[in-house]
Write an enzyme that holds these catalytic residues in place. Structure first.
Site, PDB file in Angstrom:
ATOM      1  N   ILE A 127      43.670  49.148  32.890  1.00 49.35           N
ATOM      2  CA  ILE A 127      44.945  48.972  33.659  1.00 49.35           C
ATOM      3  C   ILE A 127      45.723  47.718  33.105  1.00 49.35           C
ATOM      4  CG2 ILE A 127      46.009  49.115  35.836  1.00 49.35           C
ATOM      5  CD1 ILE A 127      43.529  50.043  36.880  1.00 49.35           C
TER       6      ILE A 127
ATOM      7  N   CYS B  94      40.242  45.560  32.265  1.00 50.40           N
ATOM      8  CA  CYS B  94      39.395  46.447  31.458  1.00 50.40           C
ATOM      9  C   CYS B  94      38.479  47.397  32.288  1.00 50.40           C
ATOM     10  CB  CYS B  94      38.084  45.654  30.568  1.00 50.40           C
ATOM     11  SG  CYS B  94      38.811  44.506  29.533  1.00 50.40           S
TER      12      CYS B  94
ATOM     13  N   GLU C 124      35.538  48.505  32.188  1.00 51.03           N
ATOM     14  CA  GLU C 124      34.089  48.037  32.640  1.00 51.03           C
ATOM     15  C   GLU C 124      34.304  47.449  34.030  1.00 51.03           C
ATOM     16  OE1 GLU C 124      35.522  47.679  29.634  1.00 51.03           O
ATOM     17  OE2 GLU C 124      33.966  47.401  27.963  1.00 51.03           O
TER      18      GLU C 124
ATOM     19  N   CYS D 129      34.101  41.036  30.415  1.00 50.22           N
ATOM     20  CA  CYS D 129      33.405  42.096  31.007  1.00 50.22           C
ATOM     21  C   CYS D 129      31.847  41.551  30.979  1.00 50.22           C
ATOM     22  CB  CYS D 129      33.748  43.333  30.560  1.00 50.22           C
ATOM     23  SG  CYS D 129      35.360  43.911  30.691  1.00 50.22           S
TER      24      CYS D 129
HETATM   25  N1  THU Z   1      39.565  46.794  26.885  1.00 52.40           N
HETATM   26  C1  THU Z   1      38.859  47.403  27.687  1.00 52.40           C
HETATM   27  O1  THU Z   1      39.176  48.027  28.678  1.00 52.40           O
HETATM   28  N2  THU Z   1      37.652  46.963  27.707  1.00 52.40           N
HETATM   29  C2  THU Z   1      36.933  46.330  26.837  1.00 52.40           C
HETATM   30  O2  THU Z   1      35.679  45.617  26.923  1.00 52.40           O
HETATM   31  C3  THU Z   1      37.787  45.853  25.507  1.00 52.40           C
HETATM   32  C4  THU Z   1      38.963  45.807  25.721  1.00 52.40           C
HETATM   33  C5  THU Z   1      40.920  47.242  27.222  1.00 52.40           C
HETATM   34  C6  THU Z   1      41.952  46.284  27.708  1.00 52.40           C
HETATM   35  C7  THU Z   1      43.195  46.588  26.977  1.00 52.40           C
HETATM   36  O3  THU Z   1      43.854  47.321  27.787  1.00 52.40           O
HETATM   37  C8  THU Z   1      42.822  47.337  25.663  1.00 52.40           C
HETATM   38  O4  THU Z   1      41.272  47.644  25.721  1.00 52.40           O
HETATM   39  C9  THU Z   1      43.033  46.831  24.167  1.00 52.40           C
HETATM   40  O5  THU Z   1      42.448  45.456  24.413  1.00 52.40           O
END
Ligand code: THU
Length: 137
Positions: free
Chosen positions: A43, A53, A55, A93
């Site tokens: 989000i 993130c 996770e 995360c």
């Molecule tokens: N992102 C995640 O949701 N999980 C991760 O562990 C790596 C990064 C998301 C954050 C952001 O919204 C997008 O990926 C690009 O970095």
């Protein structure tokens, strides 16, 4: 719940990702020791740093429902929702995982359709800083 099924739920969770800034959709599916599943997506935020993130969304949803013991998490992600290889958990995360997950906690990183890599938490964050290092009051 097979590993493949958990990966499928992570891919499905990408659908709700709110990503107007990066376009990278990420999904996660967390399996608790009690057998429940919590999914999450990333989000984003116009101010960038409040972005959360996938996770952490899944882990925080679970903790807020009273769960604290976890077996494994599946993670998938890609630009515009297209999976084009591994999208592994970021350092923040991993630190959140260090709070609740033991060395044997498994991370399933989706690589493509019907393929994933499996890691143990101790492999992706060796020598973690975790609750054992803090004396509780
Ligand atoms: N992102 C995640 O949701 N999980 C991760 O562990 C790596 C990064 C998301 C954050 C952001 O919204 C997008 O990926 C690009 O970095």
């Amino acid at each position: 719940m097979t590993n493949e099924e958990l990966c499928t739920l992570a891919v499905k969770a990408m659908e709700n990702a709110y990503v107007p800034y990066s376009g990278y959709k990420v999904g996660a599916a967390l399996l608790t020791k009690s057998g429940k599943i919590y999914t999450g997506c990333n989000i984003e935020n116009a101010s960038y740093s409040p972005t959360v993130c996938a996770e952490r969304t899944a882990i925080f949803k679970a903790v807020s429902e009273g769960e604290r013991e976890f077996l494994k998490i599946a993670v998938s992600g890609g630009k515009n929702g297209e999976i084009a290889g591994e999208f592994p958990p970021c350092g923040v995360c991993r630190q959140v995982m260090a709070e609740f997950c033991g060395a044997d906690f498994e991370i399933l990183v989706v690589k493509g359709e019907n393929s994933f890599m499996k890691y143990k938490f101790s492999e992706i964050l060796p020598f973690s800083f975790n609750p054992k290092h803090i004396k509780k009051v």
